[in-house]
Design a protein around this motif. Sequence first.
Motif, short mmCIF file in Angstrom:
data_model
loop_
_atom_site.label_atom_id
_atom_site.label_comp_id
_atom_site.label_asym_id
_atom_site.label_seq_id
_atom_site.Cartn_x
_atom_site.Cartn_y
_atom_site.Cartn_z
N ASN A 48 9.75 -4.17 -1.19
CA ASN A 48 9.43 -4.70 0.11
C ASN A 48 9.59 -3.78 1.14
N MET A 49 10.52 -3.05 1.32
CA MET A 49 10.67 -1.94 2.24
C MET A 49 9.68 -0.82 2.24
N ALA A 50 9.22 -0.44 0.85
CA ALA A 50 8.14 0.27 0.94
C ALA A 50 6.62 -0.24 1.19
N VAL A 51 6.63 -1.29 0.77
CA VAL A 51 5.18 -1.98 1.02
C VAL A 51 5.11 -2.30 2.62
N SER A 52 6.16 -2.65 3.35
CA SER A 52 6.03 -2.91 4.78
C SER A 52 5.90 -1.33 5.61
N LYS A 53 6.54 -0.33 4.83
CA LYS A 53 6.21 0.93 5.46
C LYS A 53 4.81 1.68 5.03
N LEU A 54 4.41 1.17 4.01
CA LEU A 54 2.84 1.51 3.51
C LEU A 54 1.95 0.70 4.49
N HIS A 55 2.04 -0.51 4.63
CA HIS A 55 1.33 -1.33 5.61
C HIS A 55 1.14 -0.89 6.86
N SER A 56 2.34 -0.46 7.64
CA SER A 56 1.95 -0.08 9.07
C SER A 56 1.32 1.37 8.95
N GLU A 57 1.54 2.24 7.82
CA GLU A 57 0.79 3.52 8.09
C GLU A 57 -0.50 3.44 7.60
N PHE A 58 -0.87 2.53 6.73
CA PHE A 58 -2.50 2.35 6.48
C PHE A 58 -2.89 1.49 7.50
N LYS A 59 -2.48 0.60 8.24
CA LYS A 59 -2.89 0.11 9.30
C LYS A 59 -3.06 0.80 10.53
N GLY A 69 -5.01 -7.73 7.20
CA GLY A 69 -4.86 -7.74 5.97
C GLY A 69 -5.64 -6.69 5.46
N SER A 70 -6.34 -5.86 6.02
CA SER A 70 -7.31 -4.68 5.39
C SER A 70 -6.46 -3.56 4.47
N SER A 71 -5.06 -3.28 4.87
CA SER A 71 -4.29 -2.52 4.43
C SER A 71 -3.84 -3.06 2.96
N LEU A 72 -4.01 -4.41 2.71
CA LEU A 72 -3.41 -4.83 1.49
C LEU A 72 -4.04 -4.18 0.20
N PRO A 73 -5.51 -4.27 0.11
CA PRO A 73 -6.20 -3.50 -1.24
C PRO A 73 -5.71 -2.02 -1.26
N PHE A 74 -5.39 -1.31 -0.21
CA PHE A 74 -4.88 -0.03 -0.52
C PHE A 74 -3.50 0.18 -0.85
N ILE A 75 -2.63 -0.82 -0.49
CA ILE A 75 -1.39 -0.88 -1.00
C ILE A 75 -1.20 -1.31 -2.56
N ALA A 76 -2.14 -2.25 -2.92
CA ALA A 76 -2.28 -2.66 -4.03
C ALA A 76 -2.78 -1.51 -5.41
N LEU A 77 -3.67 -0.68 -4.72
CA LEU A 77 -4.34 0.43 -5.22
C LEU A 77 -3.20 1.60 -5.45
#
Length: 227
Positions: A48-59, A69-77
Motif C-alpha cells: 500500500n505504501m509503494a502504491v501510494s508513492k507510485l500514485h503521487s509520482e505518476f500523477k 485515477g489516470s495513474s491506476l492503469p500505469f500502477i497496474a502495469l
Amino acid sequence: MMMTNLFSAFDPSSSFSFPLNWISSLIFILCLIPIFWIIPTKPFILINMAVSKLHSEFKTLLGPTSFSGSSLPFIALFTFILVNNFLGLFPYVFTASSHMALTLTLSLPLWLSFMMYGWVNHTKHMFAHLVPQSTPGALMPFMVLIESISNIIRPLTLAVRLMANMVAGHLLMTLLGNQTSAASGILLMGLLSTQILLLTLESAVAVIQSYVFAVLSTLYASEITSH
C-alpha cells in the motif's frame, strides 16, 4: 545449432497441446487473496505504501490536466511486469516478460490508444509536436520525418528494452549454472558466489525495468494530455 540450443531455455513450448507455461503470468492473482483480510498484514501495508508513492509520482508526471485515477492503469502495469519479472527468477518458472509476445502485447495497445486519443481530441497539438520550437524553416520537413519515426518505433523500443534486459540476465545465469556440474573446489565456490551476485542484480533489474516501462508509458501519455 549452438545458438538454438542456448536460447531453447526461453522457448515457451510444453509437452501439452495447450501452452500451460504462459499461465505463470497469471499467478500474481494469488497475491490478491491477503487483501481481503480484515486486519492488514505487513506485506499488504508495504504494498500500500509503494502504491501510494507510485500514485503521487505518476500523477506528477501526467500533469495537473490529467483525469482522476489516470495513474491506476500505469500502477497496474508496473505491478504486472514486476511480478512476472520476479517469478522468472524462481527455478522451473516460465519468464513471460522475456518474450516479445507479451512485451509487445503490453506496449502496442498502449501506444495505439495514446495516438488515437491524441489525434482525435488534440489534432493541432499532435501536429505541433512534430516540429519543435525554434526549428529553422529549412529543417522542418526533416524534423517532421524524424519525429514521426521516433514516435512510431516507441512501442517496439519499449518491448525490446524489457525483453532484452530480462533475456540477458537469465541467459548469463543459465550459462554459469551449466558449468557448476563440472566444477569443483575453489572454482565451484566462485561460480556459486557469482550466481548469488547475479541473482541480486537480476532482482534489481526486475524492479528497474518494470519501473522504466511504466514511467515511459506515463511520459508518452503526458505528452498527449498536457498541452
